[in-house]
Design a protein around this motif. Structure first.
Motif, PDB file in Angstrom:
ATOM      1  N   LEU A  50      -6.453   1.478   5.197  1.00 40.16           N
ATOM      2  CA  LEU A  50      -5.633   1.359   4.077  1.00 40.16           C
ATOM      3  C   LEU A  50      -4.536   2.613   4.231  1.00 40.16           C
ATOM      4  CD1 LEU A  50      -8.147   0.789   1.269  1.00 40.16           C
ATOM      5  CD2 LEU A  50      -6.176  -0.683   1.791  1.00 40.16           C
ATOM      6  N   HIS A  51      -3.550   2.492   3.721  1.00 36.17           N
ATOM      7  CA  HIS A  51      -2.304   3.609   3.886  1.00 36.17           C
ATOM      8  C   HIS A  51      -2.908   4.777   3.438  1.00 36.17           C
ATOM      9  CE1 HIS A  51       1.508   5.257   4.382  1.00 36.17           C
ATOM     10  NE2 HIS A  51       1.420   5.672   3.087  1.00 36.17           N
ATOM     11  N   ALA A  52      -3.552   4.739   2.386  1.00 36.04           N
ATOM     12  CA  ALA A  52      -4.121   5.938   1.951  1.00 36.04           C
ATOM     13  C   ALA A  52      -5.417   5.561   1.254  1.00 36.04           C
ATOM     14  CB  ALA A  52      -3.432   6.519   0.588  1.00 36.04           C
ATOM     15  N   PRO A  88       2.420  11.310  13.700  1.00 33.03           N
ATOM     16  CA  PRO A  88       3.632  11.127  13.769  1.00 33.03           C
ATOM     17  C   PRO A  88       4.381  12.017  12.419  1.00 33.03           C
ATOM     18  CG  PRO A  88       2.892   9.246  13.382  1.00 33.03           C
ATOM     19  CD  PRO A  88       1.728  10.202  13.484  1.00 33.03           C
ATOM     20  N   ASP A  89       3.399  12.304  11.492  1.00 37.04           N
ATOM     21  CA  ASP A  89       3.848  13.006  10.348  1.00 37.04           C
ATOM     22  C   ASP A  89       2.657  13.874   9.820  1.00 37.04           C
ATOM     23  OD1 ASP A  89       2.642  11.042   9.011  1.00 37.04           O
ATOM     24  OD2 ASP A  89       4.125   9.856   8.708  1.00 37.04           O
ATOM     25  N   VAL A  90       3.062  14.799   8.919  1.00 32.66           N
ATOM     26  CA  VAL A  90       1.910  15.679   8.281  1.00 32.66           C
ATOM     27  C   VAL A  90       0.737  14.767   7.612  1.00 32.66           C
ATOM     28  CG1 VAL A  90       1.785  17.589   6.632  1.00 32.66           C
ATOM     29  CG2 VAL A  90       3.429  17.292   8.030  1.00 32.66           C
ATOM     30  N   ILE A 103      -0.849   8.210  16.942  1.00 30.00           N
ATOM     31  CA  ILE A 103      -1.613   7.384  15.936  1.00 30.00           C
ATOM     32  C   ILE A 103      -0.663   7.292  14.623  1.00 30.00           C
ATOM     33  CG2 ILE A 103      -3.099   9.174  15.802  1.00 30.00           C
ATOM     34  CD1 ILE A 103      -5.019   6.322  15.400  1.00 30.00           C
ATOM     35  N   ASP A 104      -0.851   5.967  13.999  1.00 30.48           N
ATOM     36  CA  ASP A 104      -0.274   5.566  12.706  1.00 30.48           C
ATOM     37  C   ASP A 104      -1.029   4.580  12.211  1.00 30.48           C
ATOM     38  OD1 ASP A 104       0.960   6.336  10.367  1.00 30.48           O
ATOM     39  OD2 ASP A 104       3.193   6.101  11.188  1.00 30.48           O
ATOM     40  N   ASP A 105      -0.977   4.245  10.854  1.00 28.74           N
ATOM     41  CA  ASP A 105      -1.508   3.075  10.470  1.00 28.74           C
ATOM     42  C   ASP A 105      -0.382   1.984  10.309  1.00 28.74           C
ATOM     43  OD1 ASP A 105       0.340   4.471   8.416  1.00 28.74           O
ATOM     44  OD2 ASP A 105      -0.885   3.618   6.660  1.00 28.74           O
ATOM     45  N   ILE A 106       0.763   2.220  10.097  1.00 27.70           N
ATOM     46  CA  ILE A 106       1.766   1.096  10.177  1.00 27.70           C
ATOM     47  C   ILE A 106       2.968   1.668  11.175  1.00 27.70           C
ATOM     48  CG2 ILE A 106       3.614   0.099   8.529  1.00 27.70           C
ATOM     49  CD1 ILE A 106       1.827   0.884   6.180  1.00 27.70           C
ATOM     50  N   ILE A 107       3.672   0.563  11.717  1.00 30.66           N
ATOM     51  CA  ILE A 107       4.963   0.528  12.198  1.00 30.66           C
ATOM     52  C   ILE A 107       5.698  -0.453  11.698  1.00 30.66           C
ATOM     53  CG2 ILE A 107       4.335  -0.559  14.567  1.00 30.66           C
ATOM     54  CD1 ILE A 107       6.589   0.599  15.958  1.00 30.66           C
ATOM     55  N   ASP A 108       6.696  -0.058  10.943  1.00 28.63           N
ATOM     56  CA  ASP A 108       7.515  -1.122  10.298  1.00 28.63           C
ATOM     57  C   ASP A 108       8.886  -1.254  10.960  1.00 28.63           C
ATOM     58  OD1 ASP A 108       8.933  -2.654   8.488  1.00 28.63           O
ATOM     59  OD2 ASP A 108       8.253  -1.316   6.766  1.00 28.63           O
ATOM     60  N   SER A 109       9.815  -0.458  10.728  1.00 26.46           N
ATOM     61  CA  SER A 109      11.141  -0.244  11.199  1.00 26.46           C
ATOM     62  C   SER A 109      11.134   0.190  12.565  1.00 26.46           C
ATOM     63  CB  SER A 109      12.307   0.331  10.598  1.00 26.46           C
ATOM     64  OG  SER A 109      11.877   1.845  10.608  1.00 26.46           O
ATOM     65  N   GLY A 110      10.096   1.085  12.870  1.00 24.00           N
ATOM     66  CA  GLY A 110       9.803   1.665  14.164  1.00 24.00           C
ATOM     67  C   GLY A 110      10.409   3.031  14.280  1.00 24.00           C
ATOM     68  N   GLY A 111      11.368   3.424  13.244  1.00 23.23           N
ATOM     69  CA  GLY A 111      12.148   4.618  13.350  1.00 23.23           C
ATOM     70  C   GLY A 111      11.148   5.922  13.312  1.00 23.23           C
ATOM     71  N   THR A 112      10.301   5.938  12.534  1.00 23.19           N
ATOM     72  CA  THR A 112       9.318   7.203  12.810  1.00 23.19           C
ATOM     73  C   THR A 112       8.502   7.438  13.779  1.00 23.19           C
ATOM     74  OG1 THR A 112       8.535   6.617  10.382  1.00 23.19           O
ATOM     75  CG2 THR A 112       7.011   8.108  11.479  1.00 23.19           C
ATOM     76  N   LEU A 113       8.223   6.081  14.471  1.00 24.71           N
ATOM     77  CA  LEU A 113       7.446   6.231  15.925  1.00 24.71           C
ATOM     78  C   LEU A 113       8.433   6.481  16.891  1.00 24.71           C
ATOM     79  CD1 LEU A 113       4.586   5.628  16.457  1.00 24.71           C
ATOM     80  CD2 LEU A 113       5.264   3.468  17.265  1.00 24.71           C
ATOM     81  N   ALA A 123       0.893  -1.113   0.000  1.00 27.54           N
ATOM     82  CA  ALA A 123       0.044  -0.007  -0.072  1.00 27.54           C
ATOM     83  C   ALA A 123       0.853   1.403  -0.073  1.00 27.54           C
ATOM     84  CB  ALA A 123      -0.958   0.012   1.347  1.00 27.54           C
ATOM     85  N   ARG A 124       1.963   1.243   0.521  1.00 26.20           N
ATOM     86  CA  ARG A 124       2.810   2.477   0.585  1.00 26.20           C
ATOM     87  C   ARG A 124       3.431   2.867  -0.716  1.00 26.20           C
ATOM     88  NH1 ARG A 124       6.549   0.573   5.595  1.00 26.20           N
ATOM     89  NH2 ARG A 124       5.769  -1.366   4.811  1.00 26.20           N
ATOM     90  N   GLN A 125       3.346   1.830  -1.588  1.00 22.04           N
ATOM     91  CA  GLN A 125       3.707   2.193  -3.203  1.00 22.04           C
ATOM     92  C   GLN A 125       2.468   2.622  -4.086  1.00 22.04           C
ATOM     93  OE1 GLN A 125       6.491  -0.373  -4.818  1.00 22.04           O
ATOM     94  NE2 GLN A 125       6.769  -1.563  -3.153  1.00 22.04           N
TER      95      GLN A 125
HETATM   96  C1  R5P Z   1       4.295   5.931   6.469  1.00 25.87           C
HETATM   97  O1  R5P Z   1       3.665   7.188   5.733  1.00 25.87           O
HETATM   98  C2  R5P Z   1       3.476   5.407   7.424  1.00 25.87           C
HETATM   99  O2  R5P Z   1       2.345   5.689   7.799  1.00 25.87           O
HETATM  100  C3  R5P Z   1       4.185   4.952   8.681  1.00 25.87           C
HETATM  101  O3  R5P Z   1       4.595   6.079   9.173  1.00 25.87           O
HETATM  102  C4  R5P Z   1       5.739   4.196   8.122  1.00 25.87           C
HETATM  103  O4  R5P Z   1       5.491   3.307   7.192  1.00 25.87           O
HETATM  104  C5  R5P Z   1       6.458   3.880   9.398  1.00 25.87           C
HETATM  105  O5  R5P Z   1       7.619   3.128   8.919  1.00 25.87           O
HETATM  106  P1  R5P Z   1       8.700   3.028  10.161  1.00 25.87           P
HETATM  107  O6  R5P Z   1       8.256   2.303  11.380  1.00 25.87           O
HETATM  108  O7  R5P Z   1       9.862   2.206   9.359  1.00 25.87           O
HETATM  109  O8  R5P Z   1       9.322   4.346  10.229  1.00 25.87           O
END
Ligand code: R5P
Length: 311
Positions: free
Chosen positions: A126-128, A166-168, A216-226, A92-94
């Protein structure tokens, strides 16, 4: 109605079937010696309304291929209607071209699911939102926000809350959650990179001093953003930072990153089957969305309103 599952998240599929008080469809998804996927449905599905539960999480490509082959098997077995229940929609991120000569893989995956024979899609956060439009078949996008809001009210309702994106890009999602929390105030983490390759500067828009922050976010992947956002909020004087994230992708060292972060707690849903490391972490708690998905399935089968689930 029948509920079938691939191997991606069997516990969630069982919980959904349990909510709907019916057994999972008897099917097996196996591998040939060379890892080719083979699906066999062991009961009659002719004329049935079938829901295939298969989030396309890690290993994303295997799980996607399983979903496609399950749909193909159902179509050839004359199911009346096939709904791909993809709680976590991988790729979904692509959803756009980030640069020249790059793919829009979310659209390709939507095409594959449709071409395999799905009549409908059911997904969660959904991511978007516009990914719904990548499908030319009816697509329901559920929100985990009501499940999260109930948990936040129960655990943190007595505190001075602040919902933080966590982001705009996540502001709409954060605003929707804040509305459910009696219009809690909103803050935004504005991530800036002064120059390519230089470390990020986190600007916090909003006064978080003394607040119990809910990221609040949809995805935590590497955790860096959070984890970076949590640290930036604590640096600005937040009383605590708790994160509610729908899809716990948690790749690589994400669990230990979360464990060692400034986060008080990370709450994810069971849209993706949690790894043992995530289950064992004292900082990670899992909320189930099986009743939410189960209820949506019931309503789709009954042809009643799904959107009213979120009124
Ligand atoms: C990005 O737009 C998503 O909403 C998540 O913030 C992002 O996928 C998180 O990725 P990561 O945990 O690797 O920072």
């Amino acid at each position: 109605m029948k509920i079938m599952s691939g191997n991606s998240n069997m516990p969630l599929a069982r919980a959904i079937a349990g909510y709907l008080e019916q057994p999972l469809t008897d099917a097996s998804v196996r591998r040939f010696a060379d890892e080719e996927i083979f699906v066999e449905i062991h009961e009659n599905v002719r004329g049935e309304d079938v829901f295939v539960v298969q989030p396309t999480a890690f290993p994303a490509n295997d799980n996607l291929m399983e979903l496609l082959i399950c749909i193909d098997a159902l179509r050839r077995a004359s199911a009346k209607r096939i709904t791909a229940v993809v709680p976590y929609f991988g790729y979904a991120r692509q959803d756009r071209k980030p640069g020249p000569r790059t793919p829009i893989s979310a659209k390709l995956v939507a095409n594959l699911i449709t071409e395999a024979g799905a009549d409908r899609v059911l997904s969660v956060d959904l991511h978007a939102g516009q990914i719904q439009g990548f499908f030319d078949i009816p697509t329901d996008n559920l929100f985990a926000a009501p499940v999260m809001a109930a948990d936040i009210q129960a655990r943190y309702g007595d505190q001075s809350l602040m919902v933080v994106s966590p982001d705009v890009g996540g502001v709409v999602r954060a605003r929707a959650l804040a509305k459910r929390l009696d219009n809690a105030p909103l803050a935004i983490v504005d991530k800036r990179r002064d120059k390519p390759g230089q470390s990020e500067v986190m600007n916090i828009i909003g006064d978080v001093k003394g607040r119990a922050c809910i990221l609040i976010d949809d995805i935590i992947d590497s955790g860096g953003t959070l984890c970076n956002a949590a640290q930036a909020l604590m640096n600005e004087g937040a009383a605590s930072v708790t994160a509610y994230i729908t899809h716990g992708v948690l790749s690589g060292a994400a669990v230990s990153r979360v464990t060692n972060s400034a986060l008080k707690e990370l709450v994810i849903t069971d849209s993706i089957q949690a790894t043992d490391a995530a289950k064992d972490s004292d900082k990670i708690r899992i909320l189930t969305i099986a009743p939410l998905i189960g209820e949506a399935i019931r309503r789709i089968a009954d042809e009643s309103s799904v959107s009213s689930l979120f009124d």
